[in-house]
Design a protein around this motif. Structure first.
Motif, PDB file in Angstrom:
ATOM      1  N   SER A 126       0.026   4.211   0.420  1.00 35.43           N
ATOM      2  CA  SER A 126      -0.353   5.127   1.505  1.00 35.43           C
ATOM      3  C   SER A 126       0.430   4.813   2.779  1.00 35.43           C
ATOM      4  O   SER A 126       0.792   5.714   3.536  1.00 35.43           O
ATOM      5  CB  SER A 126      -1.853   5.037   1.782  1.00 35.43           C
ATOM      6  N   LYS A 146       0.847  -1.191   0.000  1.00 36.73           N
ATOM      7  CA  LYS A 146       0.000   0.000   0.000  1.00 36.73           C
ATOM      8  C   LYS A 146       0.887   1.248   0.000  1.00 36.73           C
ATOM      9  O   LYS A 146       1.632   1.486   0.955  1.00 36.73           O
ATOM     10  CB  LYS A 146      -0.929  -0.001   1.213  1.00 36.73           C
ATOM     11  N   ALA A 148       2.358   8.090   3.461  1.00 36.82           N
ATOM     12  CA  ALA A 148       1.568   8.875   4.401  1.00 36.82           C
ATOM     13  C   ALA A 148       2.210   8.920   5.787  1.00 36.82           C
ATOM     14  O   ALA A 148       1.993   9.858   6.556  1.00 36.82           O
ATOM     15  CB  ALA A 148       0.145   8.322   4.506  1.00 36.82           C
ATOM     16  N   ASP A 149       2.989   7.903   6.099  1.00 41.27           N
ATOM     17  CA  ASP A 149       3.674   7.862   7.387  1.00 41.27           C
ATOM     18  C   ASP A 149       4.967   8.677   7.299  1.00 41.27           C
ATOM     19  O   ASP A 149       5.811   8.441   6.433  1.00 41.27           O
ATOM     20  CB  ASP A 149       3.990   6.400   7.753  1.00 41.27           C
ATOM     21  N   GLU A 171      -0.120  -0.887   9.757  1.00 38.19           N
ATOM     22  CA  GLU A 171      -0.840   0.114   8.953  1.00 38.19           C
ATOM     23  C   GLU A 171      -1.102   1.369   9.778  1.00 38.19           C
ATOM     24  O   GLU A 171      -1.391   1.290  10.962  1.00 38.19           O
ATOM     25  CB  GLU A 171      -2.141  -0.457   8.435  1.00 38.19           C
TER      26      GLU A 171
END
Length: 432
Positions: free
Chosen positions: A227, A225, A231-232, A432
């Motif tokens: 993201s 993924k 995103a992290d 996640e």
């Protein structure tokens, strides 16, 4: 039990048996997965560097004038690098979602087809598109192969196996150069590259999937993924640092060596320097660098220290490159060969990137990061040509020096900030 259930059970049993067979031989560095990955890197580098060797002959055969050669060849090379940048993300995600082997099969089909078509281009625009799709396919080869090997070998032999892969890849440049010298036909060279890819595809049917990936599929955790990667903040920062640390390799390969004929003309007035020969010498020495970096990393018990040593080699080579010591084609060939030694850090760099992430993001990271580095070549060319040469009006040598200073400063900072991964257990996943 239904027939479908019996079929799934049989498939699962066969997978377990294959994994047990592979485990019995895991202590051998020269296992089938390492041999096939090494041959894959040979074909990958053969195809990747082929344009640099064929650049002048092929471009002029298509009607490019000598005065336009630098700009037009940069356009073709940039298309290949952009293809690799996009392909790194595509194949990386697929490697974590569908498996390492699926990527190796898909990518080799794409770049083998693109190379065959490359033999029939009639103008520069067609050349650009063929190299774009070749780059898109080539993007899945090395990072996925190293991920598969990293997850298949015990941690104490991981560096040695990857050094073998990288050393074989460096010989791909020698293979490309000698092929061109023997056949003297740039179109046939691309056809041979396509045939090598198809031959490699047949060998890969005997390779089995990574044990860690098979175990990961059973856990039903999110895989591949983007993201989770971008995103992290921590993972994104690590990703950008890895890309920055890899820039010197393509600074040396994509600018200093690939444009060595232009530098030779500007620095000491030579029109006879052969870029293909300079590339062959550089990557032949890189094969030794690949083997040494594995030993150095093992001896120092550090990925970062080994890469740092190779950075210092690169800086020394750059200082000699622009010094009064280089005033003949022979001296330029020698310094290009010395710069090639730095390229030996490429394998350990990709290993360092792969070991930064858990199994569910490892292929995404290790496949996309080296291709982001390759794909950054257009940005370095933009810095080198458009800013330093065109806008500021500097000559090619001062522009080259300024580009080296900027890129090496960024790489040193990034390497300092990255975490050491030598000996890390790779059997973990990212939350996640």
């Amino acid at each position: 039990m239904t027939r479908m259930g019996q079929g799934k059970q049989a498939d699962h049993t066969r997978t377990i048996m294959k994994l047990r067979h592979a485990t019995r031989h895991k202590h051998s560095v020269l296992s089938l997965v390492v041999i096939v990955a090494a041959l894959g890197n040979f074909v990958d580098i053969y195809d990747l560097i082929l344009f640099s060797i064929l650049k002048k002959h092929s471009m002029m055969d298509l009607g490019t004038k000598d005065a336009d050669l630098l700009m037009e060849s940069s356009k073709v090379l940039n298309a290949q690098m952009v293809g690799m940048l996009l392909g790194g993300l595509l194949w990386g995600v697929l490697g974590d979602k569908r498996g390492r082997l699926a990527v190796l099969f898909g990518s080799i089909l794409l770049y083998s087809t693109a190379n065959f078509l490359n033999a029939y281009v009639q103008d520069v625009d067609q050349y650009v598109w063929c190299r774009f799709f070749a780059g898109l396919g080539l993007a899945g080869e090395l990072g996925t192969g190293i991920t598969l090997v990293s997850e298949s070998l015990p941690r104490e032999k991981r560096t040695t196996g990857i050094a073998i892969i990288a050393g074989m890849g460096a010989l791909g440049v020698t293979g490309a150069f000698l092929t061109y010298r023997l056949v003297k036909d740039w179109r046939l060279c691309y056809q041979i590259g396509g045939m090598l890819g198809i031959g490699l595809l047949a060998l890969r049917f005997r390779v089995i999937e990574s044990r860690l990936f098979v175990q990961l599929k059973a856990k039903h955790v999110p895989r591949g993924k983007l993201s989770m990667l971008f995103a992290d903040r921590r993972r994104l920062a690590t990703y950008l640092l890895c890309v920055s640390a890899g820039l010197p390799n393509w600074l040396c390969t994509g600018i200093l060596i690939s444009q060595s004929d232009r530098f030779a003309k500007a620095i000491y007035g030579s029109d006879s320097l052969d870029v293909g020969k300079a590339s062959m010498m550089a990557f032949s020495v890189a094969a030794l660098g690949d083997l040494f970096v594995g030993l150095i990393s093992q001896w120092l018990r550090s990925r970062k220290k080994a890469i740092l040593l190779y950075f210092l080699v690169a800086i020394l080579g750059m200082c000699i490159y622009f010094s009064p010591l280089v005033r003949s084609d022979l001296s330029m060939y020698i310094v290009c060969a010395f710069l090639g030694l730095h390229s030996g850090a490429w394998a350990v760099f990709i290993t360092l990137a792969a070991e930064q992430y858990g199994t569910n993001l490892r292929a995404t990271a290790s496949t996309s990061i080296p291709n982001m580095v390759r794909g950054s070549l257009p940005l370095m060319n933009l810095l080198f040509i458009q800013l330093f040469q065109v806008k500021w009006g500097w000559g090619i040598a001062p522009a080259g020096i300024a580009t080296c200073v900027v890129v090496m400063s960024l790489a040193f900072t990034a390497l300092h900030l990255l975490k050491e991964t030598y000996g890390r257990d790779l059997n973990y996943v990212e939350a996640e």
